[in-house]
Design a protein around this motif. Structure first.
Motif, PDB file in Angstrom:
ATOM      1  N   MET A   1      24.934 -59.616  35.672  1.00  0.00           N
ATOM      2  CA  MET A   1      25.074 -58.372  34.812  1.00  0.00           C
ATOM      3  C   MET A   1      23.486 -57.622  34.630  1.00  0.00           C
ATOM      4  O   MET A   1      22.527 -58.645  34.297  1.00  0.00           O
ATOM      5  N   SER A   2      23.311 -56.390  34.825  1.00  0.00           N
ATOM      6  CA  SER A   2      22.039 -56.031  34.831  1.00  0.00           C
ATOM      7  C   SER A   2      21.610 -55.531  33.251  1.00  0.00           C
ATOM      8  O   SER A   2      22.612 -55.017  32.787  1.00  0.00           O
ATOM      9  N   VAL A   3      20.361 -55.304  33.088  1.00  0.00           N
ATOM     10  CA  VAL A   3      20.007 -54.701  31.646  1.00  0.00           C
ATOM     11  C   VAL A   3      19.689 -53.171  31.836  1.00  0.00           C
ATOM     12  O   VAL A   3      18.938 -52.983  32.867  1.00  0.00           O
ATOM     13  N   SER A   4      20.256 -52.398  31.089  1.00  0.00           N
ATOM     14  CA  SER A   4      19.931 -50.880  31.114  1.00  0.00           C
ATOM     15  C   SER A   4      18.482 -50.725  30.883  1.00  0.00           C
ATOM     16  O   SER A   4      17.979 -51.142  29.653  1.00  0.00           O
ATOM     17  N   PRO A   5      17.645 -50.120  31.667  1.00  0.00           N
ATOM     18  CA  PRO A   5      16.244 -49.945  31.418  1.00  0.00           C
ATOM     19  C   PRO A   5      16.237 -48.954  30.089  1.00  0.00           C
ATOM     20  O   PRO A   5      14.884 -49.047  29.418  1.00  0.00           O
ATOM     21  N   ASP A  42      35.629 -51.171  22.928  1.00  0.00           N
ATOM     22  CA  ASP A  42      34.605 -51.366  22.000  1.00  0.00           C
ATOM     23  C   ASP A  42      34.109 -52.858  21.829  1.00  0.00           C
ATOM     24  O   ASP A  42      32.847 -53.163  21.695  1.00  0.00           O
ATOM     25  N   ARG A  43      35.026 -53.718  21.861  1.00  0.00           N
ATOM     26  CA  ARG A  43      34.857 -55.051  21.711  1.00  0.00           C
ATOM     27  C   ARG A  43      34.084 -55.649  23.161  1.00  0.00           C
ATOM     28  O   ARG A  43      33.011 -56.336  23.201  1.00  0.00           O
ATOM     29  N   LEU A  44      34.526 -55.162  24.317  1.00  0.00           N
ATOM     30  CA  LEU A  44      34.013 -55.584  25.684  1.00  0.00           C
ATOM     31  C   LEU A  44      32.610 -55.008  25.757  1.00  0.00           C
ATOM     32  O   LEU A  44      31.559 -55.669  25.989  1.00  0.00           O
ATOM     33  N   ALA A  45      32.160 -53.672  25.099  1.00  0.00           N
ATOM     34  CA  ALA A  45      30.860 -53.270  25.260  1.00  0.00           C
ATOM     35  C   ALA A  45      30.201 -53.966  24.156  1.00  0.00           C
ATOM     36  O   ALA A  45      28.831 -54.111  24.651  1.00  0.00           O
ATOM     37  N   ALA A  46      30.517 -54.163  22.940  1.00  0.00           N
ATOM     38  CA  ALA A  46      29.679 -55.175  22.206  1.00  0.00           C
ATOM     39  C   ALA A  46      29.558 -56.440  22.781  1.00  0.00           C
ATOM     40  O   ALA A  46      27.978 -56.953  22.717  1.00  0.00           O
ATOM     41  N   SER A  47      30.299 -56.935  23.698  1.00  0.00           N
ATOM     42  CA  SER A  47      29.888 -58.420  24.313  1.00  0.00           C
ATOM     43  C   SER A  47      28.974 -58.169  25.293  1.00  0.00           C
ATOM     44  O   SER A  47      27.987 -58.888  25.468  1.00  0.00           O
ATOM     45  N   GLU A  48      29.009 -56.890  26.126  1.00  0.00           N
ATOM     46  CA  GLU A  48      27.877 -56.813  27.034  1.00  0.00           C
ATOM     47  C   GLU A  48      26.615 -56.611  26.481  1.00  0.00           C
ATOM     48  O   GLU A  48      25.586 -56.853  27.106  1.00  0.00           O
ATOM     49  N   ALA A  49      26.587 -55.875  25.519  1.00  0.00           N
ATOM     50  CA  ALA A  49      25.259 -55.402  24.674  1.00  0.00           C
ATOM     51  C   ALA A  49      24.665 -56.893  24.326  1.00  0.00           C
ATOM     52  O   ALA A  49      23.433 -56.775  24.502  1.00  0.00           O
ATOM     53  N   ALA A  50      25.437 -57.693  23.967  1.00  0.00           N
ATOM     54  CA  ALA A  50      24.910 -59.204  23.381  1.00  0.00           C
ATOM     55  C   ALA A  50      24.338 -59.936  24.762  1.00  0.00           C
ATOM     56  O   ALA A  50      23.233 -60.318  24.562  1.00  0.00           O
ATOM     57  N   ILE A  51      25.063 -59.767  25.941  1.00  0.00           N
ATOM     58  CA  ILE A  51      24.422 -60.327  27.147  1.00  0.00           C
ATOM     59  C   ILE A  51      23.211 -59.654  27.616  1.00  0.00           C
ATOM     60  O   ILE A  51      22.364 -60.285  27.976  1.00  0.00           O
ATOM     61  N   ALA A  52      23.282 -58.455  27.635  1.00  0.00           N
ATOM     62  CA  ALA A  52      22.054 -57.574  27.872  1.00  0.00           C
ATOM     63  C   ALA A  52      20.833 -57.934  26.903  1.00  0.00           C
ATOM     64  O   ALA A  52      19.682 -58.291  27.408  1.00  0.00           O
TER      65      ALA A  52
END
Length: 682
Positions: A1-5, A42-52
């Motif tokens: 999983m990459s981090v958005s610059p 929305d929940r999946l996006a919040a999870s991805e934001a936390a991992i990022a």
């Protein structure tokens, strides 16, 4: 999983830490497929934001700047998965159920991807735990173990293959469960004489069709009374086969595919079988230890079960001269008839004392006193108009909420279960959980008068206590510092301890008399009738253990061999005949509706193992003051409130001061033989 610059470090952390405002997918004017999909997204996006945010952390890693973000990701996945699972089980509209299944698959795929993310594993491995709490140390150690068991250390190609296999297993599991849920059957009764023996209120609920036929469903409120009370061998056998062929033949191949998929996962991870992989992070630790436990159960129950069966067979032969054998559809009926004769106890005689609404209040009152809390009805919305919502109060403080969805309806899951709704985390979310059950429903006319009290069998009441034990574990254990340790988040083979513990309170006379009153006269359930009920209820425990042995061994055997050679019909029948005295009925395909093979997979032993622990726990309570003794307070603090913050083995030692012992279980098992058993008909 990459981090958005484009996402700054600080902003991503702030975003990830935000508490989700819309925590219920059904909190909307109209729940549609699109609303459900967006809510899960929305929940999946919040999870991805936390991992990022986790992967973007610079400098030293701590529990607060790294494990916390991982936990928030897990929390959001849990929220999405729990409510998609609820709607998959209970939504009235098939379109919503179908989409909820798709969403549950999406969430599971995100969870699999996270469990195989090597960057996250490396980040968590680098956390400095100096000064951390014991719970935090336990959480991180367990998390890292789960990563290793998922195959995070494998090469990229293997991880991709494992991801595909896990996604396939999830899809197959969901399909298997849905087929059971929607695979209900009916039994047609053409001759009313076949209904002889069934309770009057049952007969009142089943009126004949224009052709004079009676239509019975395989739902629990229809099926169970037939198997217990119907005098017709033919009706019981038809109901037995209808119930045990739900989802057959479609689930036969699905189960074979799932077993093969699980075995391939285990092989890729270096395990000889799925059973060894599935027990690696459990209290039991290995399939070999499960087999040792099974052997101990077999030895403990063998002579008692043989004695019970001999007594019941002799009794049945006296009632039906020429009877050579009793089949699997006869078990409930002949045990009921024997108990009536030997113990002067007719289980129908206590049903009028157990109308649904009184039982519900009795369970609530018992739990409130035992755990030192109060329950008040809530105006919060549930997922269906028939769902009751309650708030849990500890003094003036609200500590959680639960939902009771307790009666059958079209398209709803047909079993009895407790489910998380919102994973509690200290300082972020209050815990919420629900019960999804299928008890008889009380009915009222337009004037609000009770026309059907929804009378329950005493085994139904025990089931209610059992499921409420899970519920209180989720609520009171839902105030941990980490979502990954909240509520049910113990080892899988500790999870049935709180539920089986609460079952035992049903045996207390004073407790029963506090709510068991005749629905017509208001008479309290007489102590003498309770005495007979307890004696009669104790008879058959060895047979119950043999049934548990059958389910336990079947779940283990199916997952502890090469699935390529499995003949489900042969394995199911041969194992049954080796453990059960009741004659096998040809056409029985119980494996096609054995839903526990999905959640527990090889580990159905949990029920029997946790029964041993629960009985040892219950033995520590003061019989003269069950709900107010010192053990009650200790049990809440040392077990229930811990959630998964401590290993199950440690919680056992904290409460008992030692490991569990088999003696309380043996005493319980042999209680029926402590005195001279009465001879039926004497």
């Amino acid at each position: 999983m990459s981090v958005s610059p484009a996402l700054s470090h600080d902003l991503s952390i702030d975003t990830a830490r935000k508490v989700t405002p819309a925590i219920h997918v059904w909190d909307c004017e109209s729940l549609t497929v699109d609303v459900l999909t967006k809510w899960v997204s929305d929940r999946l996006a919040a999870s991805e934001a936390a991992i990022a945010a986790l992967l973007a952390v610079e400098g030293d890693r701590t529990a607060e700047n790294s494990l916390r973000l991982y936990d928030i990701a897990l929390e959001q996945l849990s929220l999405a998965g729990a409510q998609a699972g609820v709607l998959n089980s209970v939504a009235s509209e098939k379109a919503i159920r179908d989409q909820a299944q798709n969403e549950a698959q999406r969430v599971a795929e995100a969870g699999t991807a996270l469990s195989l993310n090597r960057e996250v594993y490396q980040a968590l491995s680098g956390i400095d735990l100096e000064g951390a709490s014991d719970a935090t140390r336990h959480y991180l150690a367990r998390t890292l173990l789960s990563y290793r068991l998922a195959g995070v250390d494998k090469d990229e190609a293997t991880r991709d293959h494992l991801r595909q296999l896990h996604e396939k297993a999830t899809r197959l599991s969901l399909e298997f469960s849905r087929n059971i849920q929607e695979g209900g059957k009916t039994v047609v009764v053409e001759n009313a004489s076949e209904l002889d023996g069934l309770p009057p209120d049952y007969l009142a609920r089943h009126t004949p069709t224009c052709e004079g036929h009676y239509i019975l469903s395989t739902d629990q409120p229809d099926m169970q009374p037939v198997m217990t009370f119907a005098g017709s061998d033919s009706l019981r056998e038809r109901m037995f086969l209808a119930y045990n062929t739900r989802a057959y033949p479609v689930n036969q191949q699905i189960l074979l595919d799932l077993l093969a998929t699980r075995q391939e996962i285990a092989t890729l991870l270096g395990f000889s079988s799925w059973a060894n992989l599935a027990t690696a992070d459990q209290m039991m630790a290995s399939a070999a230890n499960v087999r040792s436990f099974i052997a101990r159960l077999e030895e403990a129950s063998r002579s008692g079960a043989e004695r019970e069966f001999e007594m019941v067979l002799k009794f049945a032969q006296a009632r039906q001269p020429g009877l050579k054998a009793m089949n699997a559809a006869s078990r409930g009926y002949w045990y009921e008839q024997y108990r009536r004769a030997a113990f002067d106890f007719d289980s129908q005689s206590v049903r009028p004392y157990f109308p649904y609404e009184q039982v519900e209040q009795g369970v609530l009152d018992t739990a409130a006193k035992l755990f030192g809390v109060q329950f008040r009805r809530s105006t919060a919305a549930g997922w269906h108009e028939s769902v009751s919502v309650f708030e849990v109060m500890d003094g003036e403080k609200m500590v959680g909420r639960f939902y009771l969805d307790m009666h059958p309806r079209e398209g709803k899951d047909k079993w009895f279960s407790a489910t998380p709704v919102v994973t509690g985390v200290r300082g972020r979310y209050l815990p919420e959980a629900g019960l999804i059950c299928n008890f008889p429903a009380p009915e009222r006319n337009d004037a609000g008068e009770l026309t059907d009290p929804g009378l329950m069998q005493y085994s139904d009441v025990v089931t209610y206590f059992h499921e409420f034990g899970h519920l209180m574990h989720a609520i009171l254990g839902g105030h941990t510092e980490w979502a990954g340790l909240s509520g049910f988040a113990t080892e899988g083979d500790f999870i049935e301890v709180p539920s089986q513990m609460l079952e035992e309170f049903f045996r207390d006379v004073a407790l029963l008399q506090s709510f068991a009153r005749h629905y017509e006269t208001g008479e309290v359930l007489p102590a003498e009738l309770i005495r007979k009920m307890k004696l009669a209820g104790a008879f058959g425990r060895a047979d119950w253990v043999r049934s548990q042995l059958y389910y336990t061994t079947l779940s283990l055997d199916l997952h502890d061999q090469d699935p390529a050679g499995i003949d489900l019909d042969r394995v199911t029948k041969s194992l049954y005949e080796s453990l059960q005295p009741w004659q096998w009925i040809e056409g029985n395909r119980m494996y096609a509706s054995f839903g526990h093979l999905m959640g527990y997979s090889s580990n159905y032993y949990t029920y029997a193992f946790d029964k041993v622990i629960a009985l040892d726990f219950f033995a520590q309570f003061d019989p003269a003051n069950l709900l107010g003794c010192e053990a009650a307070t200790s049990y809440r603090h040392k077990v229930i409130e811990q959630g998964g913050s401590r290993p199950g083995r440690q919680m056992v030692r904290d409460f008992l001061g030692r490991d569990e012992e088999f003696s309380a279980f043996t005493d319980w098992l042999n209680e029926e033989f402590e005195g001279e058993l009465p001879v039926a008909g004497s």
